[in-house]
Design an enzyme around this catalytic site. Structure first.
Site, PDB file in Angstrom:
ATOM      1  N   ASP A 418      11.165  10.737  48.004  1.00  0.00           N
ATOM      2  CA  ASP A 418      11.523  11.334  46.716  1.00  0.00           C
ATOM      3  C   ASP A 418      11.758  12.833  46.925  1.00  0.00           C
ATOM      4  O   ASP A 418      10.921  13.506  47.523  1.00  0.00           O
ATOM      5  CB  ASP A 418      10.392  11.117  45.705  1.00  0.00           C
ATOM      6  CG  ASP A 418      10.823  11.282  44.260  1.00  0.00           C
ATOM      7  OD1 ASP A 418      11.646  12.177  43.991  1.00  0.00           O
ATOM      8  OD2 ASP A 418      10.333  10.529  43.410  1.00  0.00           O
ATOM      9  N   ARG A 420      12.782  14.801  44.160  1.00  0.00           N
ATOM     10  CA  ARG A 420      12.887  15.418  42.827  1.00  0.00           C
ATOM     11  C   ARG A 420      11.933  16.602  42.680  1.00  0.00           C
ATOM     12  O   ARG A 420      12.174  17.495  41.875  1.00  0.00           O
ATOM     13  CB  ARG A 420      12.602  14.374  41.747  1.00  0.00           C
ATOM     14  CG  ARG A 420      13.743  13.410  41.553  1.00  0.00           C
ATOM     15  CD  ARG A 420      13.378  12.303  40.596  1.00  0.00           C
ATOM     16  NE  ARG A 420      12.354  11.412  41.141  1.00  0.00           N
ATOM     17  CZ  ARG A 420      11.888  10.354  40.499  1.00  0.00           C
ATOM     18  NH1 ARG A 420      12.329  10.072  39.283  1.00  0.00           N
ATOM     19  NH2 ARG A 420      10.978   9.576  41.066  1.00  0.00           N
TER      20      ARG A 420
END
Length: 517
Positions: A418, A420
């Site tokens: 991830d 983000r």
């Protein structure tokens, strides 16, 4: 040689160049010597160039001379008149290419920026334009529009847009008034957007009128209606009740206030938020954008960066003023972009169903006298991008599409599960004046921890209802719960994780439609 030494050396060279401008004969002599030196180096490069290396016709000319352009910036001047005269530059482009600027160069005078000052006049505007008359006053690196700045460049290059176009903002003011809130004056709470970006052409009009600077908004606020087919079903099922104001009619049409935000990064604050050194951040940004922004390295005095990434949109249901009122309840969903599901209804993930559920709950909270907010970030594929996401889909579906392998398949391709990194996400909550969240419509531990870590309490978390989870999304949900995502139900055991499989997987191996073609 470290950066400080380089800057001192460059400053010494700049001083020599400035003194030479007083004597044209000396300049010609210096240029001739520089040309001879460059030609000698060029000859040596040719002598040691492998047969497969680019020829001089395929690489930048090394015979261009260096000079100071009208903005006091180091510039490259093409030596060949024939070549330069054969190319017609768009109107407004300077004849010399500005490669990089340095803090103490002649004519470079950035507009003062005191990030976090509660007084917008004392804080100053964000100035990033390279337009004539503005370039020397820039106090930010990058360009307006984020990733869309490339389309702007194509429009100029193809002569569909004049390079010196100046926007006329008549009647473009925000449709509603938001703020100012105390958080706007805290440089630790807002580091990834300009708190005054929605009113910059009007707030800083004096700079435009007196100096002719090109100052543009990075935030826009408007009103609209929203129509989603699922909401009509919500009304028929009784989950939404039309009130004529928020949920307008039986089709589930909604009245909404929308806020679009382009990112503006205060680099010292961003670095602190991630717990890294500012110079490390600058170097990584420079290297990982292919060296596109050299001023990240050479201009330590400029602390703002407008990154070439997508921004976010806020969808507000009910009275926008209530978002910052601690006495009314607020329902919130922070949603990260998923084009395949959000727009085209792919059932391999829960993104669109969760988004629709979040909108329903936000509307109901607003109808009860509170506030409902959806924040939509452009972070496609966990900010890994759609190409990477589809590669992961292929790897999953052609292998053992199990919940136990869900994150591993992403890490195999992207190197990380991830990207983000929700550390910057709460900035928009601070800008909206949000002080607490009564209902958080999210299972994400990263989002929860980032918000709470920024001092905004979350009173209740709500997961996606089981009946809204598509069949092929059980792999995703199982993997996320096992990884620590919120659930009010039972945790997923290791054995259960192994048994959660995609719909096209059988004991005989994958039965993916693509393999039968």
């Amino acid at each position: 040689m470290d950066q400080d030494a380089l800057l001192k050396a460059l400053g010494a060279i700049q001083g020599q160049l400035e003194s030479l401008t007083k004597d044209n004969a000396a300049i010609r002599n210096e240029n001739a010597q520089l040309k001879d030196s460059i030609n000698m180096l060029d000859a040596k490069i040719h002598a040691n160039t492998p047969h497969h290396a680019p020829t001089t016709e395929n690489r930048p000319s090394s015979s261009g001379m260096m000079s100071n352009d009208s903005n006091g910036a180091l510039a490259s001047t093409p030596e060949s008149p024939a070549r330069s005269s054969s190319v017609t530059l768009p109107l407004g482009f300077p004849p010399k290419i500005v490669l990089v600027t340095y803090p103490k160069q002649v004519g470079v005078n950035p507009v003062s920026m005191d990030w976090g000052n509660r007084d917008p006049v004392k804080r100053g505007p964000v100035v990033v334009s390279r337009h004539k008359g503005t370039a020397r006053r820039r106090n930010a690196i990058g360009a307006h529009g984020g990733c869309y700045s490339i389309y702007h460049a194509l429009a100029v290059a193809s002569k569909n847009l004049e390079s010196d176009h100046r926007p006329i903002f008549t009647n473009a003011e925000p449709a509603v008034t938001l703020g100012p809130h105390p958080q706007w004056g805290d440089k630790k709470k807002i580091v990834a957007m300009d708190p005054w970006g929605h009113i910059s052409p009007w707030q800083f009009k004096q700079y435009i009128d007196d100096e002719g600077l090109d100052i543009r908004p990075t935030i826009a606020i408007t009103r609209a209606h929203m129509r989603l087919p699922e909401l009509e079903s919500s009304v028929k099922a009784g989950r939404l009740v039309p009130d004529g104001q928020i949920c307008i009619n039986e089709t589930g049409e909604l009245a909404v206030t929308k806020v679009a935000v382009e990112p503006v990064w205060y680099l010292p604050g961003v670095a602190e938020r991630f717990g890294i050194d500012e110079q490390v951040l600058r170097r990584a940004l420079f290297e990982e954008t292919g060296g596109s922004y050299p001023e990240l390295i050479t201009r330590d005095d400029i602390k703002l960066f407008m990154p070439p990434i997508g921004g976010l949109t806020v969808y507000i249901f009910g009275d926008p003023a209530k978002m910052s009122d601690p006495n009314v309840k607020l329902a919130l969903r922070v949603h990260d972009e998923c084009n395949g599901s959000d727009v085209f209804g792919s059932d391999i993930c829960t993104c669109r169903p969760y988004l629709i559920f979040g909108i329903e709950e936000a509307v109901k909270q607003a109808q009860q006298g509170g506030s409902g907010v959806i924040i939509y970030f452009r972070k496609e594929g966990r900010a890994l991008g759609e190409v990477t996401k589809y590669l992961v889909y292929n790897a999953r579906k052609r292998g053992l599409d199990k919940a136990s392998e869900y994150f591993k398949r992403t890490e195999d391709i992207a190197g990380v599960k991830d990207m983000r990194f929700q550390a910057l996400m709460p900035d928009i909550l601070h800008w909206l004046g949000i002080q607490k969240i009564d209902t958080m419509l999210s299972m994400s531990d990263m989002k929860h921890d980032a918000i709470v870590g920024q001092g905004i309490p979350i009173h209740k978390r709500v997961e996606i209802p089981q009946e809204l989870i598509p069949e092929d999304s059980m792999v995703e949900i199982g993997a996320k719960i096992a990884a620590g995502y919120f659930t009010s139900g039972a945790q997923v055991t290791s054995e259960q994780l192994e048994n959660i499989q995609g719909r096209n997987w059988t004991q005989d191996g994958p039965k993916w439609e693509d393999l039968d073609h």
